[in-house]
Design a protein around this motif. Structure first.
Motif, PDB file in Angstrom:
ATOM      1  N   ILE A  52       0.804  -1.223   0.000  1.00 15.33           N
ATOM      2  CA  ILE A  52       0.000   0.000   0.000  1.00 15.33           C
ATOM      3  C   ILE A  52       0.838   1.274   0.000  1.00 15.33           C
ATOM      4  CG2 ILE A  52      -1.984  -1.122   1.059  1.00 15.33           C
ATOM      5  CD1 ILE A  52      -1.189   0.275   3.712  1.00 15.33           C
ATOM      6  N   GLN A  53       2.157   1.163   0.238  1.00 16.29           N
ATOM      7  CA  GLN A  53       2.989   2.361   0.209  1.00 16.29           C
ATOM      8  C   GLN A  53       3.640   2.583  -1.156  1.00 16.29           C
ATOM      9  OE1 GLN A  53       6.724   2.337   0.212  1.00 16.29           O
ATOM     10  NE2 GLN A  53       6.536   0.169  -0.331  1.00 16.29           N
ATOM     11  N   LEU A  54       3.366   1.694  -2.128  1.00 14.02           N
ATOM     12  CA  LEU A  54       3.968   1.817  -3.452  1.00 14.02           C
ATOM     13  C   LEU A  54       3.251   2.870  -4.293  1.00 14.02           C
ATOM     14  CD1 LEU A  54       4.483  -1.960  -4.376  1.00 14.02           C
ATOM     15  CD2 LEU A  54       6.234  -0.337  -3.619  1.00 14.02           C
ATOM     16  N   THR A  55       4.020   3.677  -5.003  1.00 15.53           N
ATOM     17  CA  THR A  55       3.413   4.633  -5.937  1.00 15.53           C
ATOM     18  C   THR A  55       3.086   3.964  -7.270  1.00 15.53           C
ATOM     19  OG1 THR A  55       5.605   5.309  -6.701  1.00 15.53           O
ATOM     20  CG2 THR A  55       4.629   6.586  -4.910  1.00 15.53           C
ATOM     21  N   SER A  56       3.807   2.883  -7.583  1.00 24.38           N
ATOM     22  CA  SER A  56       3.551   2.148  -8.822  1.00 24.38           C
ATOM     23  C   SER A  56       4.040   0.723  -8.660  1.00 24.38           C
ATOM     24  CB  SER A  56       4.265   2.811 -10.014  1.00 24.38           C
ATOM     25  OG  SER A  56       5.669   2.808  -9.812  1.00 24.38           O
ATOM     26  N   TYR A  57       3.675  -0.115  -9.626  1.00 23.70           N
ATOM     27  CA  TYR A  57       4.053  -1.530  -9.560  1.00 23.70           C
ATOM     28  C   TYR A  57       4.280  -2.050 -10.971  1.00 23.70           C
ATOM     29  CZ  TYR A  57       3.519  -6.609  -8.897  1.00 23.70           C
ATOM     30  OH  TYR A  57       3.698  -7.970  -8.906  1.00 23.70           O
ATOM     31  N   THR A  58       5.368  -2.791 -11.135  1.00 20.70           N
ATOM     32  CA  THR A  58       5.705  -3.407 -12.423  1.00 20.70           C
ATOM     33  C   THR A  58       6.066  -4.866 -12.195  1.00 20.70           C
ATOM     34  OG1 THR A  58       6.543  -1.312 -13.293  1.00 20.70           O
ATOM     35  CG2 THR A  58       7.180  -3.310 -14.465  1.00 20.70           C
ATOM     36  N   SER A  59       5.543  -5.749 -13.039  1.00 20.45           N
ATOM     37  CA  SER A  59       5.872  -7.171 -12.936  1.00 20.45           C
ATOM     38  C   SER A  59       5.618  -7.837 -14.282  1.00 20.45           C
ATOM     39  CB  SER A  59       5.035  -7.835 -11.836  1.00 20.45           C
ATOM     40  OG  SER A  59       5.466  -9.158 -11.602  1.00 20.45           O
ATOM     41  N   VAL A  60       5.925  -9.118 -14.372  1.00 22.69           N
ATOM     42  CA  VAL A  60       5.764  -9.867 -15.621  1.00 22.69           C
ATOM     43  C   VAL A  60       4.972 -11.134 -15.345  1.00 22.69           C
ATOM     44  CG1 VAL A  60       6.952 -11.104 -17.466  1.00 22.69           C
ATOM     45  CG2 VAL A  60       7.921  -8.970 -16.574  1.00 22.69           C
ATOM     46  N   TYR A  61       3.983 -11.414 -16.190  1.00 19.56           N
ATOM     47  CA  TYR A  61       3.218 -12.658 -16.098  1.00 19.56           C
ATOM     48  C   TYR A  61       3.151 -13.284 -17.492  1.00 19.56           C
ATOM     49  CZ  TYR A  61      -0.755 -10.116 -18.151  1.00 19.56           C
ATOM     50  OH  TYR A  61      -1.565  -9.392 -18.984  1.00 19.56           O
ATOM     51  N   LYS A  62       2.469 -14.429 -17.621  1.00 19.29           N
ATOM     52  CA  LYS A  62       2.365 -15.118 -18.897  1.00 19.29           C
ATOM     53  C   LYS A  62       0.907 -15.213 -19.338  1.00 19.29           C
ATOM     54  CE  LYS A  62       6.543 -17.941 -18.448  1.00 19.29           C
ATOM     55  NZ  LYS A  62       7.098 -19.323 -18.409  1.00 19.29           N
ATOM     56  N   ASP A  63       0.692 -15.081 -20.657  1.00 21.57           N
ATOM     57  CA  ASP A  63      -0.656 -15.258 -21.179  1.00 21.57           C
ATOM     58  C   ASP A  63      -0.906 -16.734 -21.475  1.00 21.57           C
ATOM     59  OD1 ASP A  63       0.564 -15.889 -23.613  1.00 21.57           O
ATOM     60  OD2 ASP A  63       0.060 -13.979 -24.574  1.00 21.57           O
ATOM     61  N   ALA A  64      -2.070 -17.031 -22.056  1.00 21.10           N
ATOM     62  CA  ALA A  64      -2.455 -18.425 -22.284  1.00 21.10           C
ATOM     63  C   ALA A  64      -1.501 -19.159 -23.219  1.00 21.10           C
ATOM     64  CB  ALA A  64      -3.875 -18.470 -22.848  1.00 21.10           C
ATOM     65  N   ASP A  65      -0.780 -18.413 -24.064  1.00 21.78           N
ATOM     66  CA  ASP A  65       0.158 -19.033 -25.007  1.00 21.78           C
ATOM     67  C   ASP A  65       1.576 -19.079 -24.475  1.00 21.78           C
ATOM     68  OD1 ASP A  65      -1.861 -19.385 -26.965  1.00 21.78           O
ATOM     69  OD2 ASP A  65      -1.663 -17.279 -27.557  1.00 21.78           O
ATOM     70  N   GLY A  66       1.763 -18.648 -23.231  1.00 26.24           N
ATOM     71  CA  GLY A  66       3.092 -18.677 -22.637  1.00 26.24           C
ATOM     72  C   GLY A  66       3.925 -17.451 -22.925  1.00 26.24           C
ATOM     73  N   ASN A  67       3.338 -16.458 -23.581  1.00 22.86           N
ATOM     74  CA  ASN A  67       4.062 -15.222 -23.876  1.00 22.86           C
ATOM     75  C   ASN A  67       4.119 -14.333 -22.638  1.00 22.86           C
ATOM     76  OD1 ASN A  67       4.280 -15.852 -26.725  1.00 22.86           O
ATOM     77  ND2 ASN A  67       2.104 -15.315 -26.886  1.00 22.86           N
ATOM     78  N   GLN A  68       5.243 -13.649 -22.465  1.00 22.90           N
ATOM     79  CA  GLN A  68       5.391 -12.750 -21.325  1.00 22.90           C
ATOM     80  C   GLN A  68       4.624 -11.450 -21.556  1.00 22.90           C
ATOM     81  OE1 GLN A  68       9.512 -12.095 -20.286  1.00 22.90           O
ATOM     82  NE2 GLN A  68       9.558 -13.949 -19.028  1.00 22.90           N
ATOM     83  N   LYS A  69       3.921 -11.035 -20.521  1.00 22.19           N
ATOM     84  CA  LYS A  69       3.183  -9.777 -20.517  1.00 22.19           C
ATOM     85  C   LYS A  69       3.637  -8.954 -19.321  1.00 22.19           C
ATOM     86  CE  LYS A  69       0.405 -10.793 -23.992  1.00 22.19           C
ATOM     87  NZ  LYS A  69       0.302 -10.019 -25.229  1.00 22.19           N
ATOM     88  N   THR A  70       3.677  -7.654 -19.502  1.00 25.00           N
ATOM     89  CA  THR A  70       4.133  -6.767 -18.436  1.00 25.00           C
ATOM     90  C   THR A  70       2.968  -6.094 -17.730  1.00 25.00           C
ATOM     91  OG1 THR A  70       6.199  -6.304 -19.608  1.00 25.00           O
ATOM     92  CG2 THR A  70       5.567  -4.771 -17.868  1.00 25.00           C
ATOM     93  N   ILE A  71       2.985  -6.165 -16.412  1.00 25.26           N
ATOM     94  CA  ILE A  71       2.039  -5.406 -15.589  1.00 25.26           C
ATOM     95  C   ILE A  71       2.677  -4.070 -15.247  1.00 25.26           C
ATOM     96  CG2 ILE A  71       0.852  -5.276 -13.357  1.00 25.26           C
ATOM     97  CD1 ILE A  71       0.842  -8.338 -13.300  1.00 25.26           C
ATOM     98  N   GLU A  72       1.977  -2.995 -15.534  1.00 24.51           N
ATOM     99  CA  GLU A  72       2.436  -1.658 -15.151  1.00 24.51           C
ATOM    100  C   GLU A  72       1.227  -0.869 -14.649  1.00 24.51           C
ATOM    101  OE1 GLU A  72       6.296  -0.510 -17.835  1.00 24.51           O
ATOM    102  OE2 GLU A  72       4.318  -0.261 -18.782  1.00 24.51           O
ATOM    103  N   VAL A  73       1.207  -0.571 -13.356  1.00 28.66           N
ATOM    104  CA  VAL A  73       0.080   0.174 -12.787  1.00 28.66           C
ATOM    105  C   VAL A  73       0.601   1.249 -11.846  1.00 28.66           C
ATOM    106  CG1 VAL A  73      -1.608  -1.688 -12.965  1.00 28.66           C
ATOM    107  CG2 VAL A  73      -0.171  -1.541 -10.931  1.00 28.66           C
ATOM    108  N   ARG A  74      -0.205   2.304 -11.683  1.00 28.77           N
ATOM    109  CA  ARG A  74       0.110   3.379 -10.745  1.00 28.77           C
ATOM    110  C   ARG A  74      -0.952   3.422  -9.660  1.00 28.77           C
ATOM    111  NH1 ARG A  74       3.776   7.018 -11.377  1.00 28.77           N
ATOM    112  NH2 ARG A  74       2.570   8.566 -10.191  1.00 28.77           N
ATOM    113  N   ASN A  75      -0.557   3.902  -8.497  1.00 31.64           N
ATOM    114  CA  ASN A  75      -1.451   3.979  -7.355  1.00 31.64           C
ATOM    115  C   ASN A  75      -2.583   4.972  -7.621  1.00 31.64           C
ATOM    116  OD1 ASN A  75      -2.542   4.200  -4.642  1.00 31.64           O
ATOM    117  ND2 ASN A  75      -0.591   3.414  -3.909  1.00 31.64           N
TER     118      ASN A  75
END
Length: 327
Positions: free
Chosen positions: A234-257
């Protein structure tokens, strides 16, 4: 009034034995009345040993009054609000703190509590068709069926970006479905003494019989901030991470508070440091905000506002509360 109020403590213990409320058909309810000494917990009697009562409520702010004034604090733009001094166990300010209201996305603090208590943050979750939300205007990250994310990623997106689809993903993973997860939420709420609360979903989108109170939100938030991971998120101003879609491709999560303090659009009083919080907005709930803060001496507080008329008024009213805490 400081903790402990013995009469209210009795009510608190009794409330923990009440069954969770069912969405659409509450099993226990009572008309709110600020004159009733039992209105804080919506129960009328109980019989427990005094030492048990004292131990249960010794770390809580307990007061039967729904209205507590503070000199110089007048929140005309917000319907319900409260300021809770965690060190002194005192409710410093209160306005309609026991009235049942829709909480919008402040619901997600209970979703996080259940996830942290019963889940494994490293669990991988395959997003299903059940996690779609079609309501117009609902805040969504846009996860698709077949995407593979961790519970920790879902929590970050839930709390920082307030994504409603992340709430459904968590609910299905932890509870099997929304109904079972909501029952878990209500069970945890009652165990904390939050008996004016009934959750019907994990995200806070408007639904009949989905409600809580300022005071119950204090109880829930007071518990969830004991989890280190929650405080970190809850103290983060933003968050970035990587997950995989149904085909195994990497997708990037990028969100701001979504918190305007963390977006740099609103400044807190000089004497206050914002440690984190949660925003919420729906047509039914208005503009809502809960914060965990500390003053210049390091003393912690929880501040809550429900049903502010406009977002800018929400933050101006919150600053009035925080200025009172920092004095």
């Amino acid at each position: 009034m400081k903790c402990i109020n013995k009469i209210v403590s009795i009510l608190l213990i009794a409330s923990c034995l009440l069954p969770a409320l069912a969405c659409g058909s509450p099993a226990y309810d009572m008309e709110y009345s600020r004159q009733m000494s039992s209105s804080a917990y919506m129960v009328t009697n109980g019989s427990f040993k005094e030492d048990t009562l004292t131990a249960f409520s010794s770390d809580l702010c307990v007061d039967s009054r729904s209205q507590i004034a503070m000199a110089g604090v007048d929140l005309q733009n917000s319907y319900a609000s409260g300021l809770f001094d965690l060190n002194n166990k005192e409710i410093m300010y209160a306005e309609n703190i026991y009235e049942q209201l829709p909480p919008a996305s402040l619901t997600k603090i209970m979703t996080a509590l259940v996830a942290l208590k019963y889940g494994n943050l490293q669990d991988e979750i395959v997003v299903t068709e059940n996690c779609k939300i079609t309501e117009s205007g609902a805040q969504l990250y846009g996860f698709k069926p077949g995407d593979v994310i961790t519970l920790d990623q879902a929590l970050n997106v839930l709390l920082i970006y307030s994504a409603n689809d992340a709430g459904l993903i968590i609910a299905e993973h932890i509870g099997g479905d929304v109904e079972n997860f909501s029952a878990m939420m209500n069970q945890e709420a009652k165990a904390l003494g939050a008996t004016n609360t009934n959750f019907c979903n994990p995200h806070g989108l408007t639904q009949e019989n989905h409600y809580t109170t300022v005071y119950d939100l204090y109880l829930i938030f007071n518990e969830v901030i004991t989890y280190e991971r929650f405080r970190e998120i809850i103290q983060l101003t933003s968050y970035t991470s990587v997950y995989k879609d149904a085909d195994g491709n990497q997708k990037t999560i990028e969100v701001r508070n979504t918190n305007q303090y963390f977006m740099g659009n609103v400044e807190a009083p000089e004497t206050i440091t914002i440690l984190g919080g949660k925003t919420g907005t729906t047509n039914a709930a208005g503009n809502c905000l809960i914060l965990y803060v500390k003053d210049s001496a390091g003393n912690p507080y929880i501040s809550v506002i429900l049903r502010a008329d406009l977002r800018e008024n929400l933050y101006s009213d919150m600053n009035r509360l925080l200025e009172a805490a920092g004095k």
